[in-house]
Design a protein around this motif. Structure first.
Motif, mmCIF file in Angstrom:
data_model
loop_
_atom_site.group_PDB
_atom_site.id
_atom_site.type_symbol
_atom_site.label_atom_id
_atom_site.label_comp_id
_atom_site.label_asym_id
_atom_site.label_seq_id
_atom_site.Cartn_x
_atom_site.Cartn_y
_atom_site.Cartn_z
ATOM 1 N N ARG A 39 -0.781 -2.282 4.812
ATOM 2 C CA ARG A 39 -0.186 -1.671 3.625
ATOM 3 C C ARG A 39 -1.280 -1.108 2.715
ATOM 4 O O ARG A 39 -2.452 -1.495 2.806
ATOM 5 N N ILE A 40 -0.884 -0.204 1.824
ATOM 6 C CA ILE A 40 -1.862 0.455 0.965
ATOM 7 C C ILE A 40 -2.650 -0.557 0.150
ATOM 8 O O ILE A 40 -3.865 -0.423 -0.021
ATOM 9 N N GLY A 41 -1.982 -1.599 -0.356
ATOM 10 C CA GLY A 41 -2.668 -2.615 -1.138
ATOM 11 C C GLY A 41 -3.403 -3.633 -0.292
ATOM 12 O O GLY A 41 -4.110 -4.507 -0.829
ATOM 13 N N GLY A 42 -3.268 -3.537 1.012
ATOM 14 C CA GLY A 42 -3.929 -4.499 1.895
ATOM 15 C C GLY A 42 -5.107 -3.918 2.653
ATOM 16 O O GLY A 42 -6.041 -4.640 3.021
ATOM 17 N N ARG A 43 -5.081 -2.626 2.908
ATOM 18 C CA ARG A 43 -6.149 -2.012 3.703
ATOM 19 C C ARG A 43 -7.538 -2.171 3.071
ATOM 20 O O ARG A 43 -8.493 -2.520 3.771
ATOM 21 N N PRO A 44 -7.706 -1.904 1.779
ATOM 22 C CA PRO A 44 -9.065 -2.054 1.226
ATOM 23 C C PRO A 44 -9.635 -3.456 1.424
ATOM 24 O O PRO A 44 -10.822 -3.612 1.744
ATOM 25 N N ILE A 88 -6.231 0.168 -8.033
ATOM 26 C CA ILE A 88 -4.859 0.000 -8.506
ATOM 27 C C ILE A 88 -3.910 0.538 -7.438
ATOM 28 O O ILE A 88 -3.884 1.738 -7.157
ATOM 29 N N ALA A 89 -3.145 -0.373 -6.830
ATOM 30 C CA ALA A 89 -2.177 -0.014 -5.794
ATOM 31 C C ALA A 89 -0.807 -0.505 -6.233
ATOM 32 O O ALA A 89 -0.244 -1.461 -5.686
ATOM 33 N N LEU A 90 -0.276 0.134 -7.272
ATOM 34 C CA LEU A 90 0.984 -0.264 -7.896
ATOM 35 C C LEU A 90 1.883 0.957 -8.086
ATOM 36 O O LEU A 90 1.404 2.097 -8.078
ATOM 37 N N PRO A 91 3.182 0.763 -8.305
ATOM 38 C CA PRO A 91 4.041 1.888 -8.656
ATOM 39 C C PRO A 91 3.547 2.568 -9.936
ATOM 40 O O PRO A 91 2.947 1.927 -10.816
ATOM 41 N N ALA A 92 3.795 3.871 -10.063
ATOM 42 C CA ALA A 92 3.280 4.658 -11.194
ATOM 43 C C ALA A 92 3.650 4.049 -12.537
ATOM 44 O O ALA A 92 2.845 4.066 -13.479
ATOM 45 N N ALA A 93 4.855 3.472 -12.646
ATOM 46 C CA ALA A 93 5.322 2.940 -13.930
ATOM 47 C C ALA A 93 4.486 1.758 -14.416
ATOM 48 O O ALA A 93 4.486 1.444 -15.612
ATOM 49 N N SER A 114 -1.910 5.204 -6.722
ATOM 50 C CA SER A 114 -0.510 5.509 -7.018
ATOM 51 C C SER A 114 -0.252 7.006 -7.152
ATOM 52 O O SER A 114 -1.063 7.757 -7.700
ATOM 53 N N SER A 115 0.919 7.447 -6.686
ATOM 54 C CA SER A 115 1.402 8.817 -6.860
ATOM 55 C C SER A 115 2.471 8.829 -7.945
ATOM 56 O O SER A 115 2.866 7.786 -8.469
#
Length: 716
Positions: A39-44, A88-93, A114-115
């Motif tokens: 996952r995006i927050g796990g790869r790094p 930071i790998a979180l939702p934009a909000a 985040s996008s």
């Protein structure tokens, strides 16, 4: 993971130092850390664990006590120390509150995967502006949003979710990557690995809400662990830092190989200006790059080839190419490619040719030097012929074509040894070999530092690029003197007013005067002498020739009176609502070459000067040269001499040479005027400019100065 070594050296200084915490951190927080390494927050986290990051890694996840085997923390406030940087790998909000918490903690930088920000428009733009404002409140730098991140493999740091890293990590080396596209940065990494090119540091800038491509290039350039920078650009959003990075690269003798995409023309807001149609965005960009040690690649293959060749750090000044070959056909291919690029391949001196013929009677000793496949029977000829290319021919670069013969086991070790003798004796010569072989077969040549290509045409392109870099490094950086600002009246100036204004800056026009009455026109014509030119004088009629508003070769008072009446009638017929100032009467110049000069305000780089020959050369052939303003007389003369039509100015076919110094003086003064006018100037057209024979000067026959209206000027 605790710090295993001291913080790696090589932090950039001065202008780009604030990126060091992002690109060379000693501690990293991953906010939105995932236990799933895909996952995006796990790869790094996964990448840094696998590559043994030389620092402290701190996952932040309120729902887990550990992530991928290391302790996790419930919040930023719970971290045991302030991280140098945060991923930071979180939702934009959730990003704004996260940036605030990091700022309060004293974190110096963060990158945002985040996008959902400016790239989607609307509320995303507002949210992006808010996170930038919050970061600046805490003096924190931001990469992104919408970035694929960064990596610095020299310290095992991977702030990236690029899936391509699963296929392999960067090879050791000294090439940095800076890209506005994360996907393309990953693509460059993949291509580099396949080519065997080491790219240990990468930055993908994403939306560039804060950190820009220029700053990223600048940091890489100032890092002692990087010798060459590969860059991918779609636009330049921060001209000052971009130019500063190019200057830093020039001073450090570190080339930038740039792939810039997008070849649009300038907007139609300036369609009335000849200059606007000639100075397209892409041409301006190229003109700016020519002042620096930057090579623009036209494809991914060129990008890799040039960066790979540049790693040898041999940049020949006044480059020339000599070739030894076992194939006459390959010699023709290389000769064609070199001629197309303008890379000189002069023949060997006569005495050297004779000496080579004595060694091998049936060789072709001219250049390319073809010693045929016979050299495979006597490999000493490879070194002796190549030595002659360098010592007798004086070539700055040498290419040796051996194809598959150069990698077969019965030849390769001995051939490599023969060429190594020559290469070691001439370390300043760029030595390229065209070979075909698998990775193991070419390793001996790679270890000795030869530049290797399978395709000789690609080799020639890379060799030519190294020469262009050498010439660029040898040139002094352009100076940009501070000039006193000038305020222009809004809108389009009349021809007469334009000429009066430009005359104050030493830009001479043909003797002329705007006159309202035919009797005044007659007296003035007698004063300056016939023949004269007559034009409608009106700021509302820009292209006078299209309505018959320019009359030439008026030789006497009778013709003048008739012409005056004709011009007034044509103005009333074709432009009934135009304001008429009268008729402009000017001395008719003969024996001159018509030229064109102009200024266009580029939205990124400011005023840009354009020069070319007049008439068909500028309208149809677009034989023009561009340069960012301001510049001096020496640079102006170099511009004038660089156009394809320059022989017409320099006395081709018995013509007299025109007054080049006067033309250069006018062009330099025009560039100074443009810089002093600054953002208030939209464009200037001097068309035609009459270049008289040597010593007789140059005069603008027509001039048009267009400034921005007050609202646009205020916004600028």
């Amino acid at each position: 993971m605790q710090d295993k070594n001291n913080h790696a050296t090589g932090a950039a200084s001065s202008r780009f130092e604030s990126l060091t915490s992002l690109l060379q951190p000693r501690s990293v927080a991953v906010v939105g850390a995932s236990s799933d390494p895909t996952r995006i927050g796990g790869r790094p986290i996964s990448y840094m664990l696998r590559q043994e990051f030389q620092g402290l890694l701190m996952p932040v996840n309120p729902n887990r006590e550990e992530v991928q085997g290391i302790q996790a923390y419930a919040s930023i406030e719970a971290l045991p120390q302030t991280p140098d940087t945060a991923i930071i790998a979180l939702p934009a909000a959730q990003v704004l509150d996260t940036v605030r918490a990091l700022g309060q903690r004293g974190t110096r930088s963060a990158l945002i995967f985040s996008s959902g920000f400016s790239e989607v428009g609307g509320d995303g733009v507002t949210l992006q502006e808010a996170i930038v404002a919050e970061a600046r409140r805490w003096n924190m730098r931001l990469l992104g949003p919408n970035t694929a991140g960064v990596f610095n493999s020299n310290i095992g740091y991977y702030g990236s979710f690029a899936s391509g890293l699963e296929r392999g990590f960067p090879l050791p080396g000294r090439v940095g990557i800076a890209s506005q596209s994360g996907a393309y940065a990953a693509h460059m990494l993949g291509l580099s690995r396949a080519r065997g090119l080491g790219t240990p540091i990468m930055v993908a800038t994403g939306n560039e809400a804060d950190i820009t491509l220029g700053e990223s290039i600048g940091w890489l350039v100032e890092n002692p662990e990087i010798d060459v920078v590969m860059a991918y650009a779609e636009s330049v959003r921060d001209v000052d830092n971009f130019i500063a990075a190019l200057e830093a690269a020039h001073k450090a003798r570190k080339p930038i190989i740039l792939q810039k995409v997008g070849r649009s023309a300038l907007g139609q807001r300036a369609a009335l200006s000849h200059t606007a149609s000639l100075a397209g965005d892409d041409k301006v960009f190229d003109a700016v790059l020519r002042d620096y040690a930057v090579i623009r690649a036209n494809s991914s293959a060129e990008l890799l080839n040039m960066a790979y060749t540049a790693t040898r750090r041999i940049y020949p000044v006044s480059n020339s190419l000599g070739m030894v070959t076992i194939s006459g056909g390959a010699g023709i291919i290389v000769s064609d490619a070199a001629e197309e690029l303008g890379l000189p391949m002069p023949p060997m001196p006569d005495a050297a040719q004779a000496a080579l013929k004595e060694k091998l009677a049936f060789c072709s000793p001219i250049n390319p030097v073809d010693f045929t496949a016979h050299v495979l029977n006597d490999l000493s000829l490879a070194s002796s012929f190549t030595e002659s290319l360098i010592t007798d021919g004086g070539y700055k670069s040498v290419i040796a074509f051996f194809s598959q013969a150069g990698t077969v086991p019965s030849i390769a070790p001995r051939l490599c040894a023969e060429f190594k003798k020559v290469k070691d004796a001439h370390p300043e010569t760029l030595f390229v070999m065209s070979l075909i072989g698998d990775a193991e077969q070419v390793v001996p040549y790679e270890k000795e530092g030869f530049v290797l290509f399978e395709d000789p045409t690609q080799a020639v392109t890379a060799i030519h690029a190294m020469g262009r870099l050498g010439d660029a490094f040898a040139r002094p950086l352009p100076t940009r003197p501070k000039l006193t600002p000038l305020s222009l009246p809004a809108g389009t100036l009349s021809e007469a007013d334009s000429k009066v204004l430009l005359a104050e800056f030493g830009i001479a026009s043909v003797p002329e005067r705007v006159l309202k009455q035919v009797e005044e026109a007659e007296r003035y014509a007698e004063q300056i002498g016939y023949p004269v030119v007559m034009k409608i004088a009106s700021a509302d009629i820009l292209h006078k020739s299209e309505i018959g508003g320019v009359l030439l070769d008026i030789k006497d008072p009778e013709a003048l009176r008739a012409s005056f009446a004709t011009l007034m009638e044509r103005a009333r017929t074709h432009a009934p609502h135009a304001r008429l100032d009268g008729v402009l009467v000017a001395r008719q110049i003969s024996g001159a070459v018509e030229c064109f000069m102009g200024i266009q305000r580029d939205p990124m780089f400011g005023p840009v000067a354009v020069f070319g020959l007049g008439g068909i050369f500028v309208e149809v052939l677009k034989d023009v040269v561009l340069r960012r303003c301001p510049f001096g007389v020496t640079e102006a003369e170099a511009m004038i001499r660089s156009i394809q039509g320059a022989p017409l100015l320099l006395g081709a076919r018995g013509r007299p040479c025109v007054d080049i110094p006067a033309l250069a003086h006018m062009l330099a003064k025009l560039s100074e005027f443009a810089c002093r006018a600054g953002d208030s100037l939209q464009s200037v057209d001097l068309n035609p400019v009459f270049a008289l024979p040597e010593g007789q000067g140059a005069f603008a026959a027509d001039a048009l100065v267009v400034s921005l209206d007050k609202e646009c000027n205020h916004e600028a």
